[in-house]
Design a protein around this motif. Sequence first.
Motif, PDB file in Angstrom:
ATOM      1  N   LEU A  90       0.920  -1.099  -0.313  1.00 26.12           N
ATOM      2  CA  LEU A  90       0.265   0.157  -0.148  1.00 26.12           C
ATOM      3  C   LEU A  90       0.961   0.961  -0.010  1.00 26.12           C
ATOM      4  CD1 LEU A  90      -2.600   0.711   0.097  1.00 26.12           C
ATOM      5  CD2 LEU A  90      -3.334   0.718   2.449  1.00 26.12           C
ATOM      6  N   ALA A  91       2.035   0.928   1.345  1.00 22.07           N
ATOM      7  CA  ALA A  91       2.276   2.244   0.617  1.00 22.07           C
ATOM      8  C   ALA A  91       3.921   2.861  -0.403  1.00 22.07           C
ATOM      9  CB  ALA A  91       3.851   2.296   1.903  1.00 22.07           C
ATOM     10  N   GLY A  92       4.088   1.079  -1.158  1.00 25.08           N
ATOM     11  CA  GLY A  92       4.591   1.776  -2.027  1.00 25.08           C
ATOM     12  C   GLY A  92       3.745   1.840  -3.544  1.00 25.08           C
ATOM     13  N   CYS A  93       2.951   2.061  -3.072  1.00 27.86           N
ATOM     14  CA  CYS A  93       0.834   2.052  -4.521  1.00 27.86           C
ATOM     15  C   CYS A  93       1.257   3.536  -3.694  1.00 27.86           C
ATOM     16  CB  CYS A  93      -0.125   1.226  -4.557  1.00 27.86           C
ATOM     17  SG  CYS A  93       0.713  -0.702  -4.902  1.00 27.86           S
ATOM     18  N   ASN A  94       1.198   4.306  -2.744  1.00 28.55           N
ATOM     19  CA  ASN A  94       1.166   5.502  -2.275  1.00 28.55           C
ATOM     20  C   ASN A  94      -0.674   5.500  -2.033  1.00 28.55           C
ATOM     21  OD1 ASN A  94       3.413   7.054  -3.056  1.00 28.55           O
ATOM     22  ND2 ASN A  94       3.166   7.091  -5.062  1.00 28.55           N
ATOM     23  N   GLY A  95      -0.571   4.528  -1.468  1.00 22.98           N
ATOM     24  CA  GLY A  95      -2.009   4.546  -1.190  1.00 22.98           C
ATOM     25  C   GLY A  95      -3.357   4.352  -1.902  1.00 22.98           C
ATOM     26  N   VAL A  96      -2.789   4.081  -3.370  1.00 25.16           N
ATOM     27  CA  VAL A  96      -3.772   3.632  -4.690  1.00 25.16           C
ATOM     28  C   VAL A  96      -4.199   2.089  -4.566  1.00 25.16           C
ATOM     29  CG1 VAL A  96      -3.912   3.607  -7.017  1.00 25.16           C
ATOM     30  CG2 VAL A  96      -2.892   5.104  -5.964  1.00 25.16           C
ATOM     31  N   ILE A  97      -5.624   1.629  -3.537  1.00 30.36           N
ATOM     32  CA  ILE A  97      -6.103   1.041  -3.186  1.00 30.36           C
ATOM     33  C   ILE A  97      -6.685  -0.030  -4.049  1.00 30.36           C
ATOM     34  CG2 ILE A  97      -7.834  -0.610  -2.529  1.00 30.36           C
ATOM     35  CD1 ILE A  97      -6.742   0.339  -0.043  1.00 30.36           C
ATOM     36  N   THR A  98      -6.159   0.350  -5.755  1.00 22.95           N
ATOM     37  CA  THR A  98      -7.229  -0.989  -7.043  1.00 22.95           C
ATOM     38  C   THR A  98      -4.646  -1.193  -7.016  1.00 22.95           C
ATOM     39  OG1 THR A  98      -8.389   1.154  -7.711  1.00 22.95           O
ATOM     40  CG2 THR A  98      -7.042  -0.467  -9.240  1.00 22.95           C
ATOM     41  N   GLN A  99      -4.041  -0.223  -7.431  1.00 23.63           N
ATOM     42  CA  GLN A  99      -2.685  -0.864  -8.057  1.00 23.63           C
ATOM     43  C   GLN A  99      -2.261  -1.274  -6.787  1.00 23.63           C
ATOM     44  OE1 GLN A  99      -0.317   2.480  -8.006  1.00 23.63           O
ATOM     45  NE2 GLN A  99       1.415   1.643  -8.491  1.00 23.63           N
ATOM     46  N   ALA A 100      -2.662  -1.308  -5.595  1.00 23.21           N
ATOM     47  CA  ALA A 100      -1.769  -2.267  -4.250  1.00 23.21           C
ATOM     48  C   ALA A 100      -2.748  -3.998  -5.025  1.00 23.21           C
ATOM     49  CB  ALA A 100      -2.002  -1.952  -2.490  1.00 23.21           C
ATOM     50  N   ALA A 101      -4.141  -4.020  -5.273  1.00 13.12           N
ATOM     51  CA  ALA A 101      -5.087  -5.206  -5.452  1.00 13.12           C
ATOM     52  C   ALA A 101      -3.938  -5.655  -6.647  1.00 13.12           C
ATOM     53  CB  ALA A 101      -6.294  -4.591  -5.157  1.00 13.12           C
ATOM     54  N   ARG A 102      -3.779  -4.891  -7.382  1.00  6.41           N
ATOM     55  CA  ARG A 102      -3.242  -5.534  -8.602  1.00  6.41           C
ATOM     56  C   ARG A 102      -1.974  -6.321  -8.439  1.00  6.41           C
ATOM     57  NH1 ARG A 102      -3.053  -1.167 -11.441  1.00  6.41           N
ATOM     58  NH2 ARG A 102      -5.635  -1.623 -12.369  1.00  6.41           N
ATOM     59  N   GLU A 103      -1.581  -5.712  -7.892  1.00  8.40           N
ATOM     60  CA  GLU A 103       0.121  -6.527  -7.303  1.00  8.40           C
ATOM     61  C   GLU A 103       0.205  -7.504  -6.623  1.00  8.40           C
ATOM     62  OE1 GLU A 103       3.129  -3.369  -6.173  1.00  8.40           O
ATOM     63  OE2 GLU A 103       2.222  -1.797  -7.782  1.00  8.40           O
ATOM     64  N   ALA A 112     -11.303  -7.603  -1.732  1.00  3.94           N
ATOM     65  CA  ALA A 112     -10.759  -8.671  -0.868  1.00  3.94           C
ATOM     66  C   ALA A 112      -9.159  -7.519  -0.403  1.00  3.94           C
ATOM     67  CB  ALA A 112      -9.510  -9.524  -1.555  1.00  3.94           C
ATOM     68  N   LEU A 113      -8.653  -6.391  -0.544  1.00  2.06           N
ATOM     69  CA  LEU A 113      -7.884  -5.720   0.211  1.00  2.06           C
ATOM     70  C   LEU A 113      -8.691  -5.927   1.371  1.00  2.06           C
ATOM     71  CD1 LEU A 113      -5.352  -5.371   0.120  1.00  2.06           C
ATOM     72  CD2 LEU A 113      -5.838  -3.633  -1.912  1.00  2.06           C
ATOM     73  N   TYR A 114      -9.874  -5.078   0.842  1.00  4.42           N
ATOM     74  CA  TYR A 114     -10.035  -3.865   2.004  1.00  4.42           C
ATOM     75  C   TYR A 114     -10.921  -4.795   3.382  1.00  4.42           C
ATOM     76  CZ  TYR A 114     -11.154   0.192  -0.781  1.00  4.42           C
ATOM     77  OH  TYR A 114     -11.377   1.647  -1.514  1.00  4.42           O
ATOM     78  N   ARG A 115     -11.129  -6.345   3.094  1.00  2.00           N
ATOM     79  CA  ARG A 115     -11.715  -6.817   4.043  1.00  2.00           C
ATOM     80  C   ARG A 115      -9.914  -6.948   4.837  1.00  2.00           C
ATOM     81  NH1 ARG A 115     -15.068  -9.556   0.152  1.00  2.00           N
ATOM     82  NH2 ARG A 115     -13.240 -11.101  -0.295  1.00  2.00           N
ATOM     83  N   ARG A 116      -8.591  -7.147   3.860  1.00  2.00           N
ATOM     84  CA  ARG A 116      -7.834  -7.594   4.498  1.00  2.00           C
ATOM     85  C   ARG A 116      -6.917  -6.477   5.213  1.00  2.00           C
ATOM     86  NH1 ARG A 116      -8.445 -11.409   1.234  1.00  2.00           N
ATOM     87  NH2 ARG A 116      -8.173 -13.528   1.050  1.00  2.00           N
ATOM     88  N   LEU A 117      -7.256  -5.210   5.068  1.00  2.00           N
ATOM     89  CA  LEU A 117      -6.625  -3.622   6.047  1.00  2.00           C
ATOM     90  C   LEU A 117      -7.570  -3.422   6.847  1.00  2.00           C
ATOM     91  CD1 LEU A 117      -6.886  -1.607   2.354  1.00  2.00           C
ATOM     92  CD2 LEU A 117      -4.815  -2.537   3.974  1.00  2.00           C
ATOM     93  N   ASP A 118      -9.037  -3.935   7.127  1.00  2.00           N
ATOM     94  CA  ASP A 118      -9.882  -4.367   7.953  1.00  2.00           C
ATOM     95  C   ASP A 118      -9.466  -4.793   8.827  1.00  2.00           C
ATOM     96  OD1 ASP A 118     -10.987  -1.995   7.249  1.00  2.00           O
ATOM     97  OD2 ASP A 118     -12.879  -2.920   6.132  1.00  2.00           O
ATOM     98  N   LYS A 119      -9.219  -5.957   8.723  1.00  2.00           N
ATOM     99  CA  LYS A 119      -9.121  -7.072   9.392  1.00  2.00           C
ATOM    100  C   LYS A 119      -7.609  -7.401  10.115  1.00  2.00           C
ATOM    101  CE  LYS A 119      -6.596 -12.576   9.499  1.00  2.00           C
ATOM    102  NZ  LYS A 119      -6.595 -12.721   8.040  1.00  2.00           N
ATOM    103  N   TYR A 120      -6.671  -6.354   9.485  1.00  2.00           N
ATOM    104  CA  TYR A 120      -6.032  -6.113  10.599  1.00  2.00           C
ATOM    105  C   TYR A 120      -5.769  -4.138  11.044  1.00  2.00           C
ATOM    106  CZ  TYR A 120      -3.604  -9.864   8.654  1.00  2.00           C
ATOM    107  OH  TYR A 120      -3.189 -11.291   7.907  1.00  2.00           O
ATOM    108  N   GLY A 121      -7.047  -3.847  10.523  1.00  2.00           N
ATOM    109  CA  GLY A 121      -6.590  -2.499  10.942  1.00  2.00           C
ATOM    110  C   GLY A 121      -6.119  -1.764  10.337  1.00  2.00           C
ATOM    111  N   ILE A 122      -5.350  -1.259   9.753  1.00  2.00           N
ATOM    112  CA  ILE A 122      -5.222  -1.130   8.860  1.00  2.00           C
ATOM    113  C   ILE A 122      -5.753   0.580   8.362  1.00  2.00           C
ATOM    114  CG2 ILE A 122      -2.514  -1.031   6.636  1.00  2.00           C
ATOM    115  CD1 ILE A 122      -2.538  -4.052   6.764  1.00  2.00           C
ATOM    116  N   PRO A 123      -5.503   1.801   8.393  1.00  2.00           N
ATOM    117  CA  PRO A 123      -5.859   2.557   7.393  1.00  2.00           C
ATOM    118  C   PRO A 123      -5.807   2.601   6.722  1.00  2.00           C
ATOM    119  CG  PRO A 123      -4.565   3.082   8.961  1.00  2.00           C
ATOM    120  CD  PRO A 123      -4.359   2.440   9.314  1.00  2.00           C
ATOM    121  N   TYR A 124      -6.813   2.969   5.453  1.00  2.00           N
ATOM    122  CA  TYR A 124      -6.548   3.463   3.913  1.00  2.00           C
ATOM    123  C   TYR A 124      -7.085   4.929   3.881  1.00  2.00           C
ATOM    124  CZ  TYR A 124     -10.880   0.848   4.162  1.00  2.00           C
ATOM    125  OH  TYR A 124     -12.123  -0.058   4.707  1.00  2.00           O
TER     126      TYR A 124
END
Length: 76
Positions: free
Chosen positions: A44-57, A64-76
């Motif tokens: 997420l940091a490497g993609c400058n917070g761009v969820i679509t790009q991070a999910a693709r990588e 699914a990425l949003y679910r994982r971020l919520d699971k670990y309490g990672i802010p987006y």
Amino acid sequence: MQRASVLSQSQTIEEETLALPAQQATDRVEVNFEPSRELLEQTLAGCNGVITQAARELGMSRQALYRRLDKYGIPY
């Protein structure tokens, strides 16, 4: 991929399961890929917070990425 994981008899998806020509299926795909908190944060940091790009990588959907971020309490 979900269908292939259901049809596969093992932890890896074989090219026969995907019904692709042999020259297109060169790598095996891990069915139960679960990224770690650290990997999620780094990607997420490497993609400058761009969820679509991070999910693709990470090879997953945005949802699914949003679910994982919520699971670990990672802010987006």
